[in-house]
Design an enzyme around this catalytic site. Structure first.
Site, mmCIF file in Angstrom:
data_model
loop_
_atom_site.group_PDB
_atom_site.id
_atom_site.type_symbol
_atom_site.label_atom_id
_atom_site.label_comp_id
_atom_site.label_asym_id
_atom_site.label_seq_id
_atom_site.Cartn_x
_atom_site.Cartn_y
_atom_site.Cartn_z
ATOM 1 N N THR A 1 0.874 -1.179 0.000
ATOM 2 C CA THR A 1 0.000 0.000 0.000
ATOM 3 C C THR A 1 0.905 1.220 0.000
ATOM 4 O OG1 THR A 1 -1.825 1.167 1.071
ATOM 5 C CG2 THR A 1 -0.366 -0.093 2.524
ATOM 6 N N GLU A 2 0.654 2.131 -0.958
ATOM 7 C CA GLU A 2 1.641 3.154 -1.287
ATOM 8 C C GLU A 2 1.877 4.155 -0.174
ATOM 9 O OE1 GLU A 2 -1.184 2.570 -2.981
ATOM 10 O OE2 GLU A 2 -2.098 4.403 -3.758
ATOM 11 N N ASN A 3 1.010 4.148 0.840
ATOM 12 C CA ASN A 3 1.266 5.049 1.955
ATOM 13 C C ASN A 3 2.327 4.515 2.917
ATOM 14 O OD1 ASN A 3 -0.968 3.225 2.361
ATOM 15 N ND2 ASN A 3 -1.222 4.122 4.373
#
Lengths: 238, 218, 238, 218
Positions: free
Chosen positions: B52-54
């Site tokens: 997840t890119e966060n």
């Protein structure tokens, strides 16, 4: 002795000036330095350029800063959230400028600002409206756009644990933009849930070395932003 | 066909179709919304790692009510969990994974897809639209294989798969495969090739609901 | 199940081919994957381009690989050490090509290679012989040179602890080039002092997330390179 | 002068001169060799944090014999220690500190310094020289304040401070101050200004041993 500890959020942000560029950590509420932002609302500095992934929710934190008309421009990847009302209204009425930047390009431009790299090339946004006005260039038959570094006068960052040198560790996905923003601002101001003695943070696990941090302030019970939003609270508290 | 009146795939079946095409050992990023469902349908015996890119590799299931941690969220800001063997990192490192081509597959939603695999999924371009792009452009530019999962047409019945996108692009020539309720369509050499039709859907019916030329699986 | 564990160094490097570009971690002996390099000597792949900060000491590790005439070019910041004889001799006789790169530029070019950035600008080397042939450009009245990304077919890296996913932590200053090299190679091969179960490495402290690693092999008692050099040992062992 | 026959400063005194100019709270990188001695002379009451570019902030003293760790070294590959509050990081992060202007002061040795503050300290440019640059160019390009500590002349008595460097440059206009055995010389507006003369050294004698025009402290 090096001691970067400040006693209150108000003291820590006391020199944020009108017209400053201020980076604010966080991905939604995770990692958002709500107490530092509220201190900045109290401080009242205006005409700020804010660099932040989002544009705030409800009427607290970054949304409160915008609602208080202290922000003239925001550099941001995703200003639209389910419970954002302040930014959209102001934007539609022309009261705030928006520079929209893809999320990864935003992170890398900030890192570049901290790493002495004035510009770099990326494939991201090639062929889209966000590439307009940017230099394009080919490397190995692929197209890239040139992206420039972002630097700031101040960064407001939230972390989990800090020491007097400014060494920081974060909590889970609240890490997000904190480490790169610490690098890219002249004066990095950090709120930590806990301040410990030097050496208590394992030197192998330090995420932000103290060299990137100017001030730390302990906020042991930071606000739960989503709760404040759900309760429709407004800052300044009424 | 046993169920005579069934036409097309349900959302779960669409997610299952995507999941079947994710090989064992893949590193996968799932977009917000329908793509998130894919994780529930990975065939047994395969291990897939979610990014997840966060800032998390090894994302687990959505958090149980009562165990939510506001500092452990996915890109859609949902409260999630982390598997044993997960790793947290900052945004520049996270997008280095994306931009550097280290994520194998990304599954995204779409407003429009062109016949050459252009994707529009971040803005309707309308005047009062608040533009918000997030990580979509980074993902389509950096991830080799982009799967799109979407209803075949809009709520008002307009085709989403069209000759040229009219909405602002997320990326050009980026989509590898489109999974709709009516078909699985591969983008091959800038052509739309129908790999599989949903139950009760004929090639001709599919073409009728599509704004670009379709080719049968050779 | 994802399991990147290989049983021997030999198996882990078995597909390194003639003409490959191979990154090798380490700053001097700290972080140098001696056992993987020796396995590559045994493997015998030739005409290699090596990317490494140094060029080896004595007649073991990277020096042994060079002495065995497997390296045609080295991209390096500091090929000269107190006890290096192999590289200097071969270089003077024209038997090996050298691309000299400032240390920080080398690290950043490797990171760029791993991060999908084909090129970036830096002030480093402006006005010096190492800027010759490079594009220069001004940003804000300062001069910069353009530097291009470095990628590799393989990276050989030493770490402290790994798990089957390829998550890594390093030991002290042996970390050096490991993390960026893991990012920039198609196939990253790691020797770990210890392989543990997933979850045993704190997810907050993982330095290299497993996504960047293809193979890990446990070498629980890695060679002490400086000792081997002091004892004038040569690889292959005699 | 009490010691009549003393001319110039000892190496320790040179290091002390440098140390006196390092303010409390500075982040400092010390080059290999003579610069390393500076750490021993920081005046009491000042806390200075040492950065070593191979990946450590908060470097402590050289390791005691018997306690050496081959994986804890400084840029000169000496076995060192780390203070409580230290941090380890990889090379790209380490040079981000340097290139990004976060290190306050760097102390380096020199082959030659020009009157405009150009520095040559990595190569003699001779034909059989094995070129090796390390982090020197990154340091002079990235660190705002570069102090040079060096004998005033070469072993054969040739001036090291000259109009133009003849050796390959490390960087142009980078040196802030030169600390030699004979004087402390500031580089101000591309001029060499003598701030302090060593015991027993006259301005005229200093000028004689220098290959560039010196200016007295105004």
């Amino acid at each position: 002795m090096i001691n970067k500890v400040f006693h209150t959020a108000a003291e820590a942000v006391a020199d944020v000036f009108n017209g400053a560029t201020v980076m604010i950590s966080g991905f939604g509420e995770a990692g958002s330095p709500v107490e530092l932002i509220h201190a900045l609302v109290d401080r009242g500095a205006r005409n700020l350029t804010i660099v932040s992934n989002n544009a705030g929710s409800g009427h607290v934190g970054l949304a409160a800063l915008i609602e208080n008309r202290q922000v003239s421009k925001i550099i941001c990847s995703f200003p639209r959230t389910l419970i954002s009302v302040v930014f959209p209204e102001l934007y539609r009425s022309g009261g705030i400028e928006l520079e929209l930047v893809p999320q990864g390009t935003l992170a890398e431009r900030i890192r570049a600002g901290g790493a002495g790299i004035p510009a770099f090339y990326t494939r991201t946004s090639v062929g889209t409206p966000l590439a307009e006005g940017k230099e394009e260039r080919e490397f190995g038959n692929q197209h890239f756009v040139m992206e420039k570094a972002i630097q700031a006068d101040f960064a407001l960052v939230k972390c989990q644990t800090a020491d007097r040198y400014g060494n920081l560790v974060y909590n889970k996905t609240a890490r997000n933009f904190g480490p790169v923003m610490c690098m890219a601002a002249k004066t990095t101001i950090v709120q930590a849930k806990k301040i410990v003695e030097p050496g208590e943070i394992d030197p192998e696990c330090v995420v932000t070395p103290g060299i990137f941090v100017k001030r730390v302030v302990e906020i042991s019970n930071p606000a739960d932003e989503s709760k404040l939003v759900a309760e429709e609270r407004r800052y300044p508290w009424k | 066909m046993e169920i005579k009146d069934k036409v097309g795939w349900s959302v779960s079946e669409m997610a299952q179709n995507v999941a079947r095409d994710i090989p064992d050992g893949s590193y996968v990023n799932l977009g917000i919304g329908m793509p998130e469902m894919v994780a529930g349908f990975i065939p047994e015996g395969r291990e897939v790692i979610y990014h997840t890119e966060n800032g998390l590799l090894g994302m687990g299931a959505v958090a149980f009510p009562g165990t939510e941690d506001p500092e452990l969220v996915n890109a859609g800001k949902k409260y999630v969990t982390a598997i044993p063997g997960a790793a947290y990192f900052h945004h520049a490192d996270s997008f280095a994974m994306i931009r550097g081509g280290h994520i194998d597959i990304c599954v995204l939603g779409a407003y429009q897809i062109s016949e050459e695999g252009d994707l529009a999924n971040w803005s309707t371009g309308e005047a009062d639209d608040i533009p918000a792009v997030g990580g979509a452009m980074d993902l389509v530019a950096g991830v080799e294989t982009i799967f799109v999962i979407t209803k075949h047409t809009t709520k008002t019945g307009e085709p989403k798969i069209i000759k040229d996108c009219t909405y602002p692009l997320t990326g050009k020539n980026v989509v590898s495969c489109i999974y709709t309720d009516l078909a699985i369509i591969d983008v091959k050499d800038k052509k739309l090739v129908v790999r599989k039709l949903a139950p009760g859907v004929s090639f001709e019916e599919l073409q009728q609901q599509t704004g670009a030329v379709l080719y049968p699986n050779p």
